[in-house]
Scaffold this active site. Structure first.
Site, PDB file in Angstrom:
ATOM      1  N   ARG A 127       0.826  -1.221   0.000  1.00  0.00           N
ATOM      2  CA  ARG A 127       0.000   0.000   0.000  1.00  0.00           C
ATOM      3  C   ARG A 127       0.858   1.268   0.000  1.00  0.00           C
ATOM      4  O   ARG A 127       1.937   1.296   0.574  1.00  0.00           O
ATOM      5  CB  ARG A 127      -0.965  -0.042   1.192  1.00  0.00           C
ATOM      6  N   ASP A 325     -15.569   2.330   3.030  1.00  0.00           N
ATOM      7  CA  ASP A 325     -15.341   0.916   3.357  1.00  0.00           C
ATOM      8  C   ASP A 325     -16.559   0.039   3.071  1.00  0.00           C
ATOM      9  O   ASP A 325     -16.498  -1.181   3.230  1.00  0.00           O
ATOM     10  CB  ASP A 325     -14.957   0.779   4.837  1.00  0.00           C
ATOM     11  N   ARG A 399     -12.894  -7.209   4.406  1.00  0.00           N
ATOM     12  CA  ARG A 399     -14.209  -6.763   3.929  1.00  0.00           C
ATOM     13  C   ARG A 399     -14.665  -7.535   2.693  1.00  0.00           C
ATOM     14  O   ARG A 399     -15.867  -7.729   2.484  1.00  0.00           O
ATOM     15  CB  ARG A 399     -14.217  -5.256   3.691  1.00  0.00           C
TER      16      ARG A 399
HETATM   17  C1  S3P Z   1      -9.854   5.224   8.081  1.00  0.00           C
HETATM   18  C2  S3P Z   1      -9.903   5.912   6.915  1.00  0.00           C
HETATM   19  C3  S3P Z   1     -10.211   5.289   5.608  1.00  0.00           C
HETATM   20  C4  S3P Z   1     -10.816   3.896   5.784  1.00  0.00           C
HETATM   21  C5  S3P Z   1     -10.132   3.079   6.826  1.00  0.00           C
HETATM   22  C6  S3P Z   1     -10.162   3.786   8.167  1.00  0.00           C
HETATM   23  C7  S3P Z   1      -9.495   5.954   9.309  1.00  0.00           C
HETATM   24  O1  S3P Z   1      -9.026   5.184   4.867  1.00  0.00           O
HETATM   25  O2  S3P Z   1     -10.804   3.218   4.555  1.00  0.00           O
HETATM   26  O3  S3P Z   1     -10.729   1.815   6.978  1.00  0.00           O
HETATM   27  O4  S3P Z   1      -9.695   5.422  10.421  1.00  0.00           O
HETATM   28  O5  S3P Z   1      -9.001   7.090   9.203  1.00  0.00           O
HETATM   29  P1  S3P Z   1      -8.504   6.437   3.973  1.00  0.00           P
HETATM   30  O6  S3P Z   1      -8.329   7.559   4.899  1.00  0.00           O
HETATM   31  O7  S3P Z   1      -7.184   6.041   3.381  1.00  0.00           O
HETATM   32  O8  S3P Z   1      -9.572   6.623   2.929  1.00  0.00           O
END
Ligand code: S3P
Length: 442
Positions: A127, A325, A399
């Site tokens: 990632r 999500d 997920r």
């Molecule tokens: C999250 C932000 C999201 C989400 C993740 C949790 C967080 O990611 O997909 O499961 O707790 O700030 P991104 O900020 O990269 O979109």
């Protein structure tokens, strides 16, 4: 560590009935541990999500000198070291599968004069971290080694952190939060300007702990956040509400398994997290909000969900940050709707725990549902039913695994997943709770 691969199959059975409470919110749980570790004194947390992702964050704050102690189910206390007070860890910090834990802790470490190596599992190693490292380097941190902006990477925190004005190029709460956490150690004001507002748990919890933070709305969807650096964070009790992103799985299951009637207790309804409820309502879902109340500064309610006919809708790109999500399980709901559902602007899904845009399309097609990716959009042809019969590759993604199993609970033939082990990263007890409602998972 995640256990050995654990295949699991879901089959259609009778209606789902009962009341359940899904575990605590993952986003708030990570932040509670991290802000507790940056406060001076003891923070008490109730309802902490004890999933692997959050436990890895607990391990990281311990390795950096904070104390994190478990007193009972979800009951934790954190003794913090103060802003900028982390000690250099003896070994690598291992975040397992968790992008949130890793990116937020990159921010927290970036504000401390220490060096730390961040690592994770094969999914997390793929990632992108550059998006976070760029602003942290502007604040004064240095990336000493990385695998082309990916883990494993070694970060030297800023000796003299400087405040910045930052306009993220992607709508990401992780990115925003990393910058705000690093900026705690900088003197003066740091400003983050979001074109699209993302979940605001970091901002809310910082205010709760006494930081001076101003949030202004800009335009239809944007926010400007101004944080005064070098606050003394004062511990405050934290009550973690039930995670709406976890609730989405039993919720969609109850909508698509005929005759179901389920209550999901205490689900957090922060408006920056409820895009899925807006979308399902537009699809014709019956979801009642009962006993709305405030829990630890967040609106929560019990959701009563009854099965019923759904219709295809168009989901605008602007809604993506508030349900980022939830697309895999929304796509399952779309398969059981009548008509076409178009989900727009899903580019960020490609860099989640797996390429979720591809994985969701594969999950549908492998079970007899017509689905197509067009640019960054996902288009699903709903026929009110799905054939099932597929074996879904979960690609280390909790997920995708849960969405596939929800599909299997309503499809004509069973749906199997190659590995359900990663469900424990965010939703320990998923299988047991689904069975308690009457689901057939084995
Ligand atoms: C999250 C932000 C999201 C989400 C993740 C949790 C967080 O990611 O997909 O499961 O707790 O700030 P991104 O900020 O990269 O979109």
């Amino acid at each position: 560590m995640v256990a050995a691969p654990a295949p699991l199959t879901a089959r259609r059975l009778g209606p789902l009935r009962g009341r359940i409470r899904v575990p605590g919110d993952k986003s708030i749980s990570h932040r509670a541990l991290i802000l507790g570790a940056l406060a001076v004194g003891e923070t008490r947390i109730a309802g902490l999500l004890e999933g692997e992702d959050v436990l890895n964050t607990a391990g990281a704050v311990r390795a950096l000198g904070a104390q994190a102690e478990r007193h009972g189910a979800g009951e934790w206390s954190i003794r913090g070291v103060g802003v900028g007070g982390f000690a250099e860890p003896a070994g690598n910090l291992d975040f397992g599968n968790s992008g949130t834990g890793c990116r937020l802790m990159l921010g927290a470490v970036a504000g401390c004069p220490i060096t730390a190596t961040f690592d994770g599992d094969a999914s997390l190693r793929k990632r992108p971290m550059r998006r976070v490292l760029d602003p942290l380097e502007r604040i004064g941190a240095h990336t000493l080694a990385s695998n082309d902006g990916r883990l494993p990477l070694t970060l030297a925190g800023a000796r003299d952190p400087i405040p910045i004005v930052f306009e993220p190029q992607v709508a990401s709460a992780q990115l925003k939060s990393a910058v705000l956490l690093a900026a705690l150690a900088a003197p003066g004001e740091t400003v983050v300007i979001e074109a699209e507002a993302t979940r605001d748990h970091t901002e809310k919890m910082l205010s709760h702990f006494g930081a001076k933070l101003r949030v202004e709305t800009i335009g239809a969807h944007g926010r400007r956040i101004t944080l005064a650096g070098q606050p003394e964070l004062t511990p405050r009790p934290i009550q973690v509400p039930a995670d709406p992103s976890s609730a989405a799985f039993p919720l969609v299951a109850a909508l698509i398994v005929p005759g179901s009637d389920v209550i999901l207790e205490g689900v957090m309804l922060n408006p920056l997290r409820t895009g899925i409820l807006t979308t399902l309502a537009e699809m014709g879902a019956t979801i009642e909000r009962l006993a709305s109340r405030d829990e630890g500064g967040e609106e929560v309610a019990d959701l009563r969900v009854r099965a019923g006919a759904l219709r295809g809708v168009e989901v605008p790109a602007a809604r993506a940050p508030s349900m980022i999500d939830e697309y895999p399980v929304l796509a399952v709901a779309a398969a059981f709707a009548e008509g076409t559902t178009v989900m727009r602007g899903l580019k960020e899904l490609r860099v989640k725990e797996s390429d979720r845009l591809a994985g969701t399309a594969e999950l549908l097609r492998g079970n007899g549902v017509a689905a197509e990716i067009n640019g960054d959009d996902l288009i699903v042809q709903g026929r009110g039913t799905a054939a099932g019969g597929g074996l879904v590759a979960t690609h280390m993604d909790h997920r995708i695994a849960m969405a596939a199993l929800v599909m299997g609970m309503a499809s004509e033939k069973p749906v199997a997943v190659d590995d359900a082990a990663f469900i424990a990263t965010s939703f320990p007890g998923f299988t047991g709770l689904m069975r308690s409602l009457g689901g057939d998972l084995s």
